[in-house]
Write a protein that holds these residues in place. Sequence first.
Motif, short mmCIF file in Angstrom:
data_model
loop_
_atom_site.label_atom_id
_atom_site.label_comp_id
_atom_site.label_asym_id
_atom_site.label_seq_id
_atom_site.Cartn_x
_atom_site.Cartn_y
_atom_site.Cartn_z
N GLN A 1 0.74 -1.14 0.08
CA GLN A 1 0.11 -0.06 -0.12
C GLN A 1 0.92 1.52 -0.01
O GLN A 1 0.25 2.51 0.18
N GLN A 2 2.17 1.09 -0.08
CA GLN A 2 2.98 2.23 0.06
C GLN A 2 3.26 2.86 -1.43
O GLN A 2 2.71 2.37 -2.41
N GLN A 3 3.75 4.05 -1.50
CA GLN A 3 3.85 4.63 -2.75
C GLN A 3 5.17 4.27 -3.61
O GLN A 3 5.48 4.64 -4.87
N VAL A 4 6.12 3.42 -2.97
CA VAL A 4 7.28 3.03 -3.60
C VAL A 4 7.01 1.63 -4.54
O VAL A 4 6.70 0.89 -4.03
N GLN A 5 7.22 2.10 -6.10
CA GLN A 5 6.88 1.14 -6.89
C GLN A 5 7.58 -0.23 -6.74
O GLN A 5 6.92 -1.29 -6.54
#
Length: 357
Positions: free
Chosen positions: A238-242
């Motif tokens: 769910q984080q923004q780091v692809q």
Amino acid sequence: MANQGSGGSRLPLALPSASQDCSSGGSGSSEGGSGHPPPPRNLQGLLQMAITAGSEEPDPPPEPMSEERRQWLQEAMSAAFRGQREEVEQMKNCLQVLSQPTPSSAGEAELAADQQEREGALELLADLCENMDNAADFCQLSGMHLLVGRYLEAGPAGLRWRAAQLIGTCSQNVAAIQEQVLGLGALRKLLRLLDRDPCDTVRVKALFAISCLVREQEAGLLQFLRLDGFSVLMRAMQQQVQKLKVKSAFLLQNLLVGHPEHKGTLCAMGMVQQLVALVRTEHSPFHEHVLGALCSLVTDFPQGVRECREPELGLEELLRHRCQLLQQREEYQEELEFCEKLLQTCFSTPTDDSMDR
């Protein structure tokens, strides 16, 4: 694998050809007498050379070995053993650097130089420990105790991520090292890093190490379950780091395929609903791995199918819309196949009752 520090132990460039030590008309040359592969640089190379030689078709009875060929073989064996010893010495030197106390009253420049030296030691160790023999020697030298106890959760981010990377490098595919790492409590620390560390690189490297400790490792997976590792994995997705999202989803899918007995636990955690919510986010290549994990969760598992059919999820409509979006887009063919498989598995069977019979 690194070869630093071994420049003084170079081997002869080639074994003298058989034509030089056989009488004229002899037929003892290998590979048609056209030369020989490069000599081994270490013990693994020497072992591979022996295996390769032993697997060839038997030749006619060999001529007695000439003194020149005997000398070359002795030098090759000596250099291989010497190279291994030199790499162990390099590891000892690195551990000596890492064992030093951090300068307490040093200036900024001295602290930066100290950190750079420690980072260099960790990088060299990671290079050397790509070799499984070196990884085993590193653990015998108590290197893993130092990593887990001192570097994994302390100090600058550059030291934390290099320590996590080294743990993963040593652990992958080596059960004895995995067991030692698990016994040191490293998995708990790695999960904390994945969940809370402010540095994205640390989190990615922690996930790499976690993967090396739980895939194909029953004791590691049991620890992972006790430490609520699946919840940590979901939060990472769910984080923004692809890169973190993709690798977390890939590990989840791998664990579901390899350990279907844990599907019930994941459904009880609400994993179906959370995966569908991720698919609803703005489209990205990451969705392929989320849909792959969802496919793995419902395959041969009626409870997962029932949850996917819940009307409030709206999954069928979402999947049909996604199929339309991906048609004729070659780069998304795997994602399209996952969508079609989910439609077939979850929405083409008659009833829940017939599925349970």
